[in-house]
Write an enzyme that holds these catalytic residues in place. Structure first.
Site, PDB file in Angstrom:
ATOM      1  NE  ARG A 235      -3.411   2.242   2.946  1.00 32.94           N
ATOM      2  CZ  ARG A 235      -3.112   3.324   3.550  1.00 32.94           C
ATOM      3  NH1 ARG A 235      -1.720   3.540   3.862  1.00 32.94           N
ATOM      4  NH2 ARG A 235      -3.880   4.275   3.870  1.00 32.94           N
ATOM      5  CG  LEU A 236       2.672   2.194  -3.407  1.00 28.35           C
ATOM      6  CD1 LEU A 236       3.161   2.862  -4.949  1.00 28.35           C
ATOM      7  CD2 LEU A 236       3.983   1.718  -2.527  1.00 28.35           C
ATOM      8  CG  ASP A 237       0.472   6.517   3.882  1.00 27.81           C
ATOM      9  OD1 ASP A 237      -0.402   6.362   3.763  1.00 27.81           O
ATOM     10  OD2 ASP A 237       1.256   7.466   4.318  1.00 27.81           O
ATOM     11  CB  ALA A 238       0.676  10.009   1.641  1.00 30.72           C
ATOM     12  CB  VAL A 239       2.053   7.131  -3.589  1.00 30.78           C
ATOM     13  CG1 VAL A 239       0.691   7.004  -4.430  1.00 30.78           C
ATOM     14  CG2 VAL A 239       3.161   7.116  -4.306  1.00 30.78           C
TER      15      VAL A 239
END
Length: 580
Positions: A235-239
């Site tokens: 899960r790429l957070d705040a990408v």
């Protein structure tokens, strides 16, 4: 002539790097990335536009310490609970950041290579990965101001000296999109004097400088570590905020999209079943851009679903939910929608912008506040504050309508999940929705953070006792949710990429049709979103008269097209021509 897997990968990485770092030594950087991922002799050649998921997929979202026991570490306790209570209804677990952190309940990471020792260790993580598909956050936009990298930044030494985004207070940052009201720049004393670092979210979460390829290499090392420990979903957070460039909004920049494509190329050549999910809490059309051409994120968070579904059930009309669904393109083969209606954060309102008008958003916010919600704000155009997020447990959010609380609390709550389970995509259930957890006001008072309201920590023994009490809301909700999931995971028409069409049966009903990819199963999903009885003539649903039609929920036969479908308040039916 076809390229070998290794040559194809090298060419792909070169293409990505030329876009991201046109002034760097691409060949050397390419070689370095392949070495980090141990792909110098790559033999895996992923198939494009291929689904590695099915109707059997459903995921749990949880913190590592959402359930605690004196007998074991929190991660071991989570694994025990999931195996004992959920193994037949979910096959994936998203453990929210389980690393040492300084704030934001894990999203301000101090050390990406370690498991927070208050949760357990890497062995606990590997044990969960042995039983379930494991999703981990890659907190990629920022790290903690207490990290070694930031200490080195202040000491002006490596690694870290050039790892963070700097700007001057005199720079024009007026175009920068912000999800918070705090100042963008933080003044920091370093050995070279005062510096100003970029902080999109908070002053403890300092934005990383991906214009420096050393930062990219650090994160590829982190990805390789997680893969080695059993993580297969990232899960790429705040990408969306990853790349910074003055004079732009600093969101959704082309380099950001290319970094995601690069990460995808690397991980899927390492593991064909690895998945990237982008977490981009933004208006719907912006969110969809992260699919790329089925060459970027495998999945995107369906951020517009939570506020629109909540509004439908609280206002008693599916008008906006239907309009949004009809505007949604089907996910291409090789991609899917990540459906959720509750999470560790609140219910975001930015994804509802352009879908609900300001009055409708204000009405929804007022209803949630009457149910105990806290509201988080952001700085919008012209410096004015706008509601960004409603912080409330979903169970309490659905206790009533705009008219106030009523007797349909549990029916309304389960109806919301029935809709999510039936929609195109993979459903993910926040642990506190499974458990019908109420607003955690004591936590908010202790932390002074609104989001704590939905982050209660259960004692294992207390929880299992409540789940054994058939009269408790916790048991009623848990049993109904598990029952629905057991039905869902058997139906090919609920494959994440199965055909879906919206039905027009009036605003009181949210209905849609799903058809399996083999075209042998159809399911008509009808959900009453109001507190009134609704009648729908079976003839209006266009059931094929030669088939036998049965409701998967109740077992009722609907083959006689002369009858009506009668839906009580918040009742739902899944009418199919083939029962599995």
């Amino acid at each position: 002539m076809f390229l070998s897997a290794q040559k194809e990968l090298k060419f792909l990485i070169q293409t990505h790097l030329e876009i991201i770092y046109p002034d760097e030594d691409i060949e050397t950087l390419n070689k370095r990335l392949l070495e980090i991922m141990e792909l110098e002799e790559c033999s895996v050649k992923p198939n494009s536009h291929e689904n590695t998921w099915s109707e059997k997929d459903a995921w749990l979202i949880t913190y590592g310490d959402s359930i605690n026991s004196e007998a074991a570490t929190p991660l071991a306790t989570l694994n025990r609970f999931a195996k004992e209570k959920l193994a037949d209804v979910i096959n994936g677990i998203h453990i929210l950041p389980f690393f040492p952190y300084s704030s934001d309940d894990g999203f301000s990471v101090i050390d990406y290579s370690q498991v927070n020792d208050s949760l357990g260790d890497w062995a606990d993580i590997e044990n969960i990965a042995a039983n379930f598909h494991l999703m981990s956050d890659l907190v990629i936009n920022h790290c903690s101001s207490r990290s070694r990298w930031f200490d080195n930044f202040k000491s002006r030494k490596e690694p870290g000296k050039d790892y963070f985004v700097e700007a001057s207070p005199d720079d024009d940052t007026s175009q920068v999109v912000r999800p918070r009201t705090s100042p963008l720049l933080r003044e920091v004393e370093t050995l070279d004097g005062k510096r100003h670092v970029w902080c999109t979210f908070s002053h403890d979460q300092v934005d990383l400088n991906f214009a420096n390829p050393e930062v990219l290499c650090e994160f590829i090392k982190i990805i390789k570590l997680y893969l080695d420990r059993g993580v297969r979903i990232f899960r790429l957070d705040a990408v969306a905020f990853l790349w910074k460039q003055l004079g732009t909004p600093c969101i959704h920049l082309p380099q950001t999209h290319e970094v995601i494509r690069l990460i995808r190329s690397l991980i899927e050549h390492h593991s064909k079943d690895a998945i990237i999910i982008t977490e981009t809490n933004v208006p719907n059309h912006e969110n969809l851009s992260y699919f790329g051409n089925a060459n970027e994120a495998h999945a995107v968070y369906n951020f517009s679903l939570p506020p629109l579904l909540l509004q439908a059930l609280v206002a008693g009309t599916s008008k906006h939910l239907k309009a949004w669904q009809m505007s949604m393109p089907p996910a291409q083969t090789g991609t899917f929608y990540f459906n959720f209606i509750a999470s560790h954060d609140g219910i975001g309102l930015r994804p509802a912008e352009g879908l609900l008008d300001e009055h409708e958003i204000e009405t929804l916010v007022n209803a949630m506040q009457s149910f105990g919600a806290r509201i988080s704000w952001r700085t919008a155009e012209g410096g004015r504050n706008k509601p960004y997020e409603m912080n409330i447990t979903l169970f309490d959010a659905l206790q009533g309508t705009t008219k106030g609380p009523d007797k349909w609390h549990i029916e309304r709550f389960i109806c919301a999940h029935a809709i999510m389970f039936a929609l195109e995509g993979v459903p993910a259930i926040y642990i506190h929705s499974f458990l019908a957890t109420n607003n955690y006001y004591e936590g908010v008072e202790r932390t002074n953070h609104n989001r704590t309201i939905n982050r209660y920590k259960w004692d294992y023994d207390e929880l299992t006792e409540k789940l054994s009490q058939s009269f408790s809301n916790h048991a009623k909700v848990f049993d109904k949710m598990c029952g629905l999931l057991r039905i869902r995971t058997k139906q090919p028409a609920f494959h994440p990429n199965a055909v879906q069409f919206t039905l027009h049966l009036g605003d009181q009903v949210f209905g849609f049709w799903r058809q399996s990819q083999q075209r042998d199963q159809s399911i008509f999903c009808l959900h009453n979103v109001t507190d009134q009885e609704v009648r729908i003539p079976v003839s209006s649903i266009n059931l094929i008269s030669l088939d036998t039609w049965v409701d998967l929920i109740s077992g009722k036969d609907f083959s006689d097209i002369r009858q009506d479908v009668i839906l009580q308040p918040y009742q739902y039916v899944w009418i199919t021509n083939k029962v599995y």
